[in-house]
Design a protein around this motif. Structure first.
Motif, mmCIF file in Angstrom:
data_model
loop_
_atom_site.group_PDB
_atom_site.id
_atom_site.type_symbol
_atom_site.label_atom_id
_atom_site.label_comp_id
_atom_site.label_asym_id
_atom_site.label_seq_id
_atom_site.Cartn_x
_atom_site.Cartn_y
_atom_site.Cartn_z
ATOM 1 N N MET A 140 0.846 -1.192 0.000
ATOM 2 C CA MET A 140 0.000 0.000 0.000
ATOM 3 C C MET A 140 0.885 1.246 0.000
ATOM 4 S SD MET A 140 -3.147 0.980 2.558
ATOM 5 C CE MET A 140 -2.184 0.661 4.013
ATOM 6 N N SER A 141 0.502 2.229 -0.789
ATOM 7 C CA SER A 141 1.290 3.454 -0.880
ATOM 8 C C SER A 141 1.289 4.184 0.454
ATOM 9 C CB SER A 141 0.722 4.379 -1.958
ATOM 10 O OG SER A 141 0.821 3.778 -3.220
ATOM 11 N N SER A 142 2.387 4.820 0.757
ATOM 12 C CA SER A 142 2.475 5.590 1.983
ATOM 13 C C SER A 142 1.843 6.964 1.778
ATOM 14 C CB SER A 142 3.932 5.744 2.409
ATOM 15 O OG SER A 142 4.605 6.622 1.529
ATOM 16 N N ILE A 143 1.548 7.623 2.884
ATOM 17 C CA ILE A 143 1.008 8.974 2.801
ATOM 18 C C ILE A 143 1.985 9.889 2.076
ATOM 19 C CG2 ILE A 143 0.389 10.988 4.189
ATOM 20 C CD1 ILE A 143 -0.798 9.003 6.250
ATOM 21 N N ALA A 144 3.270 9.748 2.378
ATOM 22 C CA ALA A 144 4.279 10.586 1.713
ATOM 23 C C ALA A 144 4.278 10.350 0.210
ATOM 24 C CB ALA A 144 5.657 10.309 2.301
ATOM 25 N N ASP A 145 4.175 9.079 -0.208
ATOM 26 C CA ASP A 145 4.119 8.776 -1.645
ATOM 27 C C ASP A 145 2.876 9.391 -2.271
ATOM 28 O OD1 ASP A 145 6.465 7.314 -1.546
ATOM 29 O OD2 ASP A 145 5.451 5.380 -1.338
ATOM 30 N N ASN A 146 1.760 9.294 -1.559
ATOM 31 C CA ASN A 146 0.515 9.838 -2.098
ATOM 32 C C ASN A 146 0.580 11.358 -2.235
ATOM 33 O OD1 ASN A 146 -0.532 7.258 -2.121
ATOM 34 N ND2 ASN A 146 -1.655 7.489 -0.204
ATOM 35 N N ILE A 147 1.194 12.022 -1.263
ATOM 36 C CA ILE A 147 1.361 13.473 -1.366
ATOM 37 C C ILE A 147 2.191 13.814 -2.594
ATOM 38 C CG2 ILE A 147 2.479 15.479 -0.291
ATOM 39 C CD1 ILE A 147 1.566 14.331 2.415
ATOM 40 N N GLY A 148 3.254 13.057 -2.829
ATOM 41 C CA GLY A 148 4.069 13.288 -4.018
ATOM 42 C C GLY A 148 3.290 13.080 -5.291
ATOM 43 N N SER A 149 2.461 12.027 -5.340
ATOM 44 C CA SER A 149 1.670 11.729 -6.528
ATOM 45 C C SER A 149 0.636 12.815 -6.801
ATOM 46 C CB SER A 149 0.973 10.373 -6.354
ATOM 47 O OG SER A 149 0.139 10.083 -7.444
ATOM 48 N N VAL A 150 -0.072 13.249 -5.761
ATOM 49 C CA VAL A 150 -1.089 14.295 -5.931
ATOM 50 C C VAL A 150 -0.425 15.618 -6.303
ATOM 51 C CG1 VAL A 150 -2.853 15.660 -4.756
ATOM 52 C CG2 VAL A 150 -2.795 13.172 -4.466
ATOM 53 N N THR A 151 0.706 15.908 -5.705
ATOM 54 C CA THR A 151 1.422 17.142 -6.040
ATOM 55 C C THR A 151 1.813 17.150 -7.515
ATOM 56 O OG1 THR A 151 2.255 17.381 -3.786
ATOM 57 C CG2 THR A 151 3.455 18.544 -5.516
ATOM 58 N N ARG A 152 2.256 16.017 -8.019
ATOM 59 C CA ARG A 152 2.603 15.937 -9.452
ATOM 60 C C ARG A 152 1.366 16.120 -10.318
ATOM 61 N NH1 ARG A 152 6.159 12.181 -7.184
ATOM 62 N NH2 ARG A 152 4.769 10.410 -7.558
ATOM 63 N N ARG A 153 0.224 15.563 -9.901
ATOM 64 C CA ARG A 153 -1.018 15.783 -10.652
ATOM 65 C C ARG A 153 -1.366 17.271 -10.703
ATOM 66 N NH1 ARG A 153 -5.725 12.378 -8.084
ATOM 67 N NH2 ARG A 153 -6.931 13.544 -9.654
ATOM 68 N N ILE A 154 -1.228 17.936 -9.570
ATOM 69 C CA ILE A 154 -1.522 19.368 -9.516
ATOM 70 C C ILE A 154 -0.578 20.138 -10.425
ATOM 71 C CG2 ILE A 154 -1.460 21.402 -8.014
ATOM 72 C CD1 ILE A 154 -2.411 19.534 -5.731
ATOM 73 N N GLN A 155 0.695 19.819 -10.361
ATOM 74 C CA GLN A 155 1.683 20.517 -11.190
ATOM 75 C C GLN A 155 1.399 20.303 -12.680
ATOM 76 O OE1 GLN A 155 5.223 18.741 -9.548
ATOM 77 N NE2 GLN A 155 5.512 20.375 -8.039
ATOM 78 N N LYS A 156 1.068 19.071 -13.055
ATOM 79 C CA LYS A 156 0.781 18.778 -14.468
ATOM 80 C C LYS A 156 -0.475 19.510 -14.930
ATOM 81 C CE LYS A 156 -0.025 14.976 -17.711
ATOM 82 N NZ LYS A 156 -0.170 13.504 -17.863
ATOM 83 N N ALA A 157 -1.526 19.474 -14.099
ATOM 84 C CA ALA A 157 -2.780 20.147 -14.470
ATOM 85 C C ALA A 157 -2.577 21.656 -14.564
ATOM 86 C CB ALA A 157 -3.864 19.817 -13.459
ATOM 87 N N THR A 158 -1.762 22.210 -13.672
ATOM 88 C CA THR A 158 -1.474 23.649 -13.712
ATOM 89 C C THR A 158 -0.745 24.008 -14.997
ATOM 90 O OG1 THR A 158 -1.335 23.674 -11.289
ATOM 91 C CG2 THR A 158 -0.375 25.545 -12.448
ATOM 92 N N LEU A 159 0.244 23.195 -15.364
ATOM 93 C CA LEU A 159 0.983 23.425 -16.603
ATOM 94 C C LEU A 159 0.066 23.300 -17.810
ATOM 95 C CD1 LEU A 159 3.787 23.835 -17.974
ATOM 96 C CD2 LEU A 159 4.018 21.342 -17.966
ATOM 97 N N ASN A 160 -0.771 22.263 -17.832
ATOM 98 C CA ASN A 160 -1.675 22.047 -18.967
ATOM 99 C C ASN A 160 -2.678 23.185 -19.119
ATOM 100 O OD1 ASN A 160 -0.423 19.627 -19.538
ATOM 101 N ND2 ASN A 160 -1.986 18.351 -18.557
ATOM 102 N N ALA A 161 -3.013 23.835 -18.012
ATOM 103 C CA ALA A 161 -3.965 24.956 -18.056
ATOM 104 C C ALA A 161 -3.286 26.271 -18.416
ATOM 105 C CB ALA A 161 -4.671 25.081 -16.713
#
Length: 237
Positions: free
Chosen positions: A1-22
């Motif tokens: 199971m992914s750790s909280i730290a890993d999940n924060i990194g994954s969500v942060t990357r999603r935010i960064q990608k969506a921000t760039l795409n916008a």
């Protein structure tokens, strides 16, 4: 199971990608970790991974976590749940932000009960963006009147708008809901140029943060994608 730290990194990357795409400025969207029903130990893990902003729905649960995490530096506490009149004093005393102000009575109580010496409480007006019977929030057509009244409350700082559109609607409809909230904020800026910074759109959750960012979100409220599925929580009296 992914750790909280890993999940924060994954969500942060999603935010960064969506921000760039916008085509938006890097760093213009912040992650609010929705930590309701989570133990203080989970928040401590998230803090150690660099997360600083936490959203809570239940007052007593939040106060207990604040006590458990006393001494943690740089933490922002956001109240994001429905507000009962008998809870406003403790919310005004303990929180940095409130995202769920939907009527003048609650705003006035928060203003009166914000302790002397604390900076103004940052607030968002919760909007029932699609006039759903099951949702809390101010109607879009009533926003200007409510914002104008709050403008005169010295212990509050009106930052923007929050909404919780139905996440199960088709993405095109969801994007339209987010766009309506962004347009409502733009209209407020034009109508009330002195009514606070009006720089905030609190919208988008674990499953729909990308379309929310595309339509202008500045805070995305993410819980399950960080901490996993939540256990049910009984309502506070």
């Amino acid at each position: 199971m992914s750790s909280i730290a890993d999940n924060i990194g994954s969500v942060t990357r999603r935010i960064q990608k969506a921000t760039l795409n916008a085509g938006r400025e890097p760093g213009s969207v912040r992650l609010l970790a929705v930590s309701k029903t989570r133990p203080a130990s989970d928040l401590k893990t998230a803090i150690e991974a660099g997360q600083t902003a936490f959203g809570e729905n239940y007052l007593q649960e939040a106060l207990d976590k604040m006590a458990a995490l006393e001494g943690a530096e740089g933490i922002e506490w956001h109240f994001i749940g429905p507000i009962q009149s008998n809870k406003t004093r403790q919310i005004a005393e303990a929180f940095d932000w409130v995202h769920s102000v939907d009527r003048l009575k609650i705003a006035s109580r928060l203003n009166e009960q914000r302790p002397t010496g604390m900076r103004p409480l940052d607030i968002c007006l919760q909007v029932n963006i699609n006039n759903e019977d099951s949702k809390s929030g101010c109607a879009v057509e009533d926003l200007e009147q409510l914002a104008a009244a709050i403008e005169g409350l010295p212990n509050l700082r009106l930052r923007g708008l929050m909404a919780i559109p139905d996440p199960d609607q088709p993405e095109a409809d969801l994007r339209l809901s987010f766009r309506k909230l962004a347009k409502a904020l733009a209209s407020l800026r034009q109508a009330l140029p002195a009514a606070g910074p009006l720089d905030t759109l609190s919208m988008g959750m674990s499953g729909d943060l990308e379309p929310a960012i595309a339509e202008g979100a500045t805070w995305v409220r993410v819980g399950s994608a960080l901490f996993g599925a939540r256990a049910p929580k009984h309502s506070e009296s």
